[in-house]
Design an enzyme around this catalytic site. Structure first.
Site, PDB file in Angstrom:
ATOM      1  N   GLU A  21      29.182  63.698  30.265  1.00  0.00           N
ATOM      2  CA  GLU A  21      30.274  63.385  30.592  1.00  0.00           C
ATOM      3  C   GLU A  21      31.715  62.697  30.151  1.00  0.00           C
ATOM      4  OE1 GLU A  21      27.709  58.995  32.034  1.00  0.00           O
ATOM      5  OE2 GLU A  21      27.179  60.113  29.725  1.00  0.00           O
ATOM      6  N   LYS A  99      29.458  52.377  37.707  1.00  0.00           N
ATOM      7  CA  LYS A  99      29.234  54.120  37.684  1.00  0.00           C
ATOM      8  C   LYS A  99      28.651  54.438  38.845  1.00  0.00           C
ATOM      9  CE  LYS A  99      28.521  56.954  33.284  1.00  0.00           C
ATOM     10  NZ  LYS A  99      28.261  56.166  32.053  1.00  0.00           N
TER      11      LYS A  99
END
Length: 123
Positions: A21, A99
């Site tokens: 990420e 997200k």
């Protein structure tokens, strides 16, 4: 109390617990609700009597893209602080951070965090 809503603001950033990420980044969606008294601009129709929507978007963007955090909870708090800094007339803010690309053990899904904060009292 009156409110200004800004929804589905999309920013690309590098938040998350996993190394991938931080390396690859992903899209984050932000919804803002700012509570304040809008009676004056409702009467005057004068731009200077209300909060500039663009300044709120820029504050949120700087908060999301200018920091690197692991948790959505922390990101939401950073955005809330930035919104309070953007305009002193805002008394309360609600921040929802989504997200859509969260690493979940299923094919699709969205993770989100929502916080509501009152402007801190000045001591």
């Amino acid at each position: 109390m009156d409110a200004i809503h800004l929804n589905d603001l999309a920013f690309f950033a590098y938040h998350g617990v996993f190394d991938e990420e931080a390396r690859l980044g992903q899209r984050f969606l932000v919804d803002l609700t700012c509570w304040l008294d809008l009676s004056l601009p409702g009467q005057t129709d004068a731009y200077e009597d209300t909060v500039c929507y663009a300044s709120l978007v820029k504050a949120a963007e700087a908060a999301v893209t200018g920091n690197r955090v692991q948790l959505l909870e922390k990101l939401a708090q950073i955005i809330a602080d930035a919104i309070f800094d953007a305009d002193e007339r805002i008394a309360r803010v609600s921040i929802k951070v989504r997200k859509p690309g969260a690493p979940l053990p299923i094919a699709v899904g969205t993770v989100s965090v929502e916080i509501t904060r009152d402007r801190p009292a000045i001591s």
